[in-house]
Motif scaffolding. Structure first.
Motif, PDB file in Angstrom:
ATOM      1  N   UNK A   1       0.827  -1.203   0.000  1.00  0.00           N
ATOM      2  CA  UNK A   1       0.000   0.000   0.000  1.00  0.00           C
ATOM      3  C   UNK A   1       0.864   1.257   0.000  1.00  0.00           C
ATOM      4  N   UNK A   2       1.900   1.241   0.844  1.00  0.00           N
ATOM      5  CA  UNK A   2       2.777   2.411   0.903  1.00  0.00           C
ATOM      6  C   UNK A   2       3.487   2.626  -0.429  1.00  0.00           C
ATOM      7  N   UNK A   3       3.827   1.516  -1.079  1.00  0.00           N
ATOM      8  CA  UNK A   3       4.493   1.624  -2.381  1.00  0.00           C
ATOM      9  C   UNK A   3       3.592   2.335  -3.376  1.00  0.00           C
ATOM     10  N   UNK A   4       2.317   1.912  -3.391  1.00  0.00           N
ATOM     11  CA  UNK A   4       1.358   2.565  -4.287  1.00  0.00           C
ATOM     12  C   UNK A   4       1.088   3.992  -3.855  1.00  0.00           C
ATOM     13  N   UNK A   5       1.051   4.179  -2.543  1.00  0.00           N
ATOM     14  CA  UNK A   5       0.667   5.496  -2.038  1.00  0.00           C
ATOM     15  C   UNK A   5       1.750   6.537  -2.244  1.00  0.00           C
TER      16      UNK A   5
ATOM     17  N   UNK B   1       1.735   7.856  -8.602  1.00  0.00           N
ATOM     18  CA  UNK B   1       0.917   9.070  -8.543  1.00  0.00           C
ATOM     19  C   UNK B   1      -0.425   8.769  -7.899  1.00  0.00           C
ATOM     20  N   UNK B   2      -1.050   9.754  -7.285  1.00  0.00           N
ATOM     21  CA  UNK B   2      -2.351   9.584  -6.645  1.00  0.00           C
ATOM     22  C   UNK B   2      -3.506   9.741  -7.636  1.00  0.00           C
ATOM     23  N   UNK B   3      -3.200   9.841  -8.915  1.00  0.00           N
ATOM     24  CA  UNK B   3      -4.217   9.982  -9.963  1.00  0.00           C
ATOM     25  C   UNK B   3      -4.298   8.672 -10.733  1.00  0.00           C
ATOM     26  N   UNK B   4      -5.521   8.187 -10.930  1.00  0.00           N
ATOM     27  CA  UNK B   4      -5.737   6.943 -11.669  1.00  0.00           C
ATOM     28  C   UNK B   4      -5.292   7.118 -13.118  1.00  0.00           C
ATOM     29  N   UNK B   5      -4.517   6.168 -13.610  1.00  0.00           N
ATOM     30  CA  UNK B   5      -4.015   6.251 -14.987  1.00  0.00           C
ATOM     31  C   UNK B   5      -5.126   6.075 -16.017  1.00  0.00           C
TER      32      UNK B   5
ATOM     33  N   UNK C   1      -7.275  -2.370  -3.523  1.00  0.00           N
ATOM     34  CA  UNK C   1      -7.622  -3.795  -3.545  1.00  0.00           C
ATOM     35  C   UNK C   1      -6.543  -4.562  -2.775  1.00  0.00           C
ATOM     36  N   UNK C   2      -6.972  -5.247  -1.720  1.00  0.00           N
ATOM     37  CA  UNK C   2      -6.019  -5.958  -0.858  1.00  0.00           C
ATOM     38  C   UNK C   2      -5.357  -7.096  -1.623  1.00  0.00           C
ATOM     39  N   UNK C   3      -6.170  -7.900  -2.351  1.00  0.00           N
ATOM     40  CA  UNK C   3      -5.630  -9.074  -3.030  1.00  0.00           C
ATOM     41  C   UNK C   3      -4.699  -8.688  -4.177  1.00  0.00           C
ATOM     42  N   UNK C   4      -5.128  -7.714  -4.984  1.00  0.00           N
ATOM     43  CA  UNK C   4      -4.327  -7.327  -6.155  1.00  0.00           C
ATOM     44  C   UNK C   4      -3.248  -6.311  -5.822  1.00  0.00           C
ATOM     45  N   UNK C   5      -3.361  -5.732  -4.615  1.00  0.00           N
ATOM     46  CA  UNK C   5      -2.416  -4.700  -4.193  1.00  0.00           C
ATOM     47  C   UNK C   5      -2.356  -3.580  -5.246  1.00  0.00           C
ATOM     48  N   UNK C   6      -3.579  -3.118  -5.616  1.00  0.00           N
ATOM     49  CA  UNK C   6      -3.706  -2.102  -6.659  1.00  0.00           C
ATOM     50  C   UNK C   6      -4.555  -0.946  -6.146  1.00  0.00           C
TER      51      UNK C   6
ATOM     52  N   UNK D   1     -12.062  -4.733  -1.096  1.00  0.00           N
ATOM     53  CA  UNK D   1     -11.784  -3.358  -1.509  1.00  0.00           C
ATOM     54  C   UNK D   1     -11.977  -2.464  -0.287  1.00  0.00           C
ATOM     55  N   UNK D   2     -10.953  -1.700   0.029  1.00  0.00           N
ATOM     56  CA  UNK D   2     -11.040  -0.818   1.189  1.00  0.00           C
ATOM     57  C   UNK D   2     -10.749   0.612   0.766  1.00  0.00           C
TER      58      UNK D   2
END
Length: 453
Positions: free
Chosen positions: A84-88, A92-96, A106-111, A134-135
């Protein structure tokens, strides 16, 4: 902390999680006790316990086989939030896809996902995140923050415990240093006192020696003068030589006898060490030794060839001598053999000095002495097959006027601590014995009263 520095930390932590043994992401990561580097649990266990290399691959210190890899729960927490921290922080915080603010994860996909990603998933026939957890990113960040806070609090508590224990250890170290300094001071004082005692003993021992030396000097002067006078009388052929001859012979015989007694009348000197226990002796008499020895010499090979002395209590322990009047093994027929046996004493085997002396009854002969140190357990027996030649014992001086042989059995512990320990153990055993005797006596009295009733 800004995003760039956090990103750097995340990358560094990801690198640190690489096992330094297999060079892959650590599985069940643990910390190497010698240098703190992280590796797989199995890799570290193999390195410590089964590996041929005796040194750490990172710090090159010698590996202690008794060490165990250290497990920290904080690492588990960091691994859990790392994706999560890696993504965060590294993305970028904007969806591609939709160029919208990322709000979900997504916890399972780590996305990371935005709101439109979630909406698309609801109406998609081929949903990648179907049945996934999904959280909200904000909720997840809050949960992770809370978990990290708990771990940090736990670590803080551990640190406080470690600090308390460290202070306790420092306090113990200080007390040990004080005890050490006190002991060294006491030892130094005792040593100085011993030097004074030794000096006093030396002075006392010198008194008879100096006296004897003065006597010898006076005698030497007298002998020199006598020889000079005799030489003068002989050379001058003085008639007095004939008349004075009986007196001169009497004087020379007297001087000769005095000179002969110098060795046997030499003053004794006490050189005992007050810092260590001294021998405690028990006398053992063997009446009519020659008759006893001949009796044992006539025994068959399978007969008992030894005799026991009465037991002696020395420093709380019960000892006795095992004596072979006609010798044992390689001493049969030529020597007397003597062994020392411990009948009762301290529960654990301990080392003792033991000494056997064959007492001389003549001032011209010394005691025959055997001395050694061995580890005695209960009923252990140590000694010598060849204490003294039988022909030496039968020489004048070792058997008294009644033909008895006297042995001196000496025992001493290696320290006063051991002596006091043995005495204390003996006292405790005696108390138990007295208690049992009182109990038996009480039982007999009770039975007697019951019988009378």
């Amino acid at each position: 902390m800004n995003d760039i520095s956090m990103s750097t930390l995340i990358k560094q932590f990801s690198t640190d999680l690489i096992c330094f043994v297999c060079h892959r992401r650590s599985v069940n990561p643990k910390i190497m006790p010698c240098c703190g580097n992280i590796g797989c649990e199995n890799c570290l266990n193999h390195l410590i316990h089964d590996g041929e290399n005796r040194n750490c691959l990172i710090c090159h210190k010698e590996i202690n086989r008794a060490d165990q890899p250290v497990h920290l729960h904080l690492i588990d927490s960091m691994i859990e939030i790392l994706p999560f921290l890696t993504h965060a922080f590294t993305e970028t915080n904007i969806c591609n896809r939709h160029e919208k603010q990322i709000e979900f994860y997504c916890i399972e996909c780590q996305t990371s996902l935005c709101a439109e990603c979630i909406f698309d998933e609801l109406y998609s026939n081929d949903s990648k995140h179907k049945n996934h957890h999904i959280k909200k990113a904000s909720d997840m960040l809050g949960d992770l923050k809370k978990k990290l806070q708990q771990d940090i609090t736990a670590i803080g508590s551990i640190l406080e415990t470690i600090e308390t224990r460290a202070n306790t250890i420092l306090d113990h170290e200080s007390k040990l240093n004080q005890a050490r300094n006190s002991f060294l001071l006491e030892l130094h004082t005792t040593f100085r006192e011993m030097l004074v005692k030794i000096e006093n003993k030396k002075e006392k021992a010198k008194e008879p020696i100096d006296k004897k030396l003065n006597e010898l000097n006076e005698m030497r002067k007298y002998v020199v003068k006598l020889i000079s006078n005799l030489d003068h009388l002989i050379n001058t052929r003085n008639p007095l030589l004939i008349t004075e001859t009986p007196k001169i012979v009497k004087k020379t015989n007297k001087i000769y006898n005095q000179l002969q007694n110098i060795g046997t009348n030499a003053p004794s000197i006490n050189v005992e060490n007050d810092l260590l226990p001294q021998y405690q002796f028990a006398r053992i008499e063997i009446p009519n030794f020659q008759e006893t020895q001949l009796k044992f010499a006539q025994l068959d090979e399978n007969d008992i060839r030894y005799m026991f002395s009465a037991h002696r209590i020395i420093a709380g322990n019960k000892w006795r001598a095992k004596i072979y009047p006609n010798g044992n093994q390689n001493g049969i027929g030529t020597h007397i053999s003597v062994f020392v046996e411990l009948l009762s004493g301290y529960k654990e085997a301990s080392e003792y000095f033991y000494r056997v002396e064959i007492e001389s009854h003549s001032p011209k002969k010394r005691n025959i002495v055997k001395e050694y140190k061995s580890k005695f357990g209960l009923n252990d027996s140590w000694g010598w097959n060849k204490v003294a030649l039988l022909e030496t014992i039968y020489e004048p001086g070792y058997l008294d006027e009644n033909g008895s042989l006297t042995l001196l059995l000496g025992i001493k512990a290696g320290s006063y601590y051991q002596t006091f320990r043995d005495l204390q153990y003996s006292v405790q055993a005696m108390k138990i014995k007295i208690k049992d005797l009182k109990k038996k006596h009480h039982s007999k009295q009770t039975a007697k009263i019951s019988k009378n009733d």
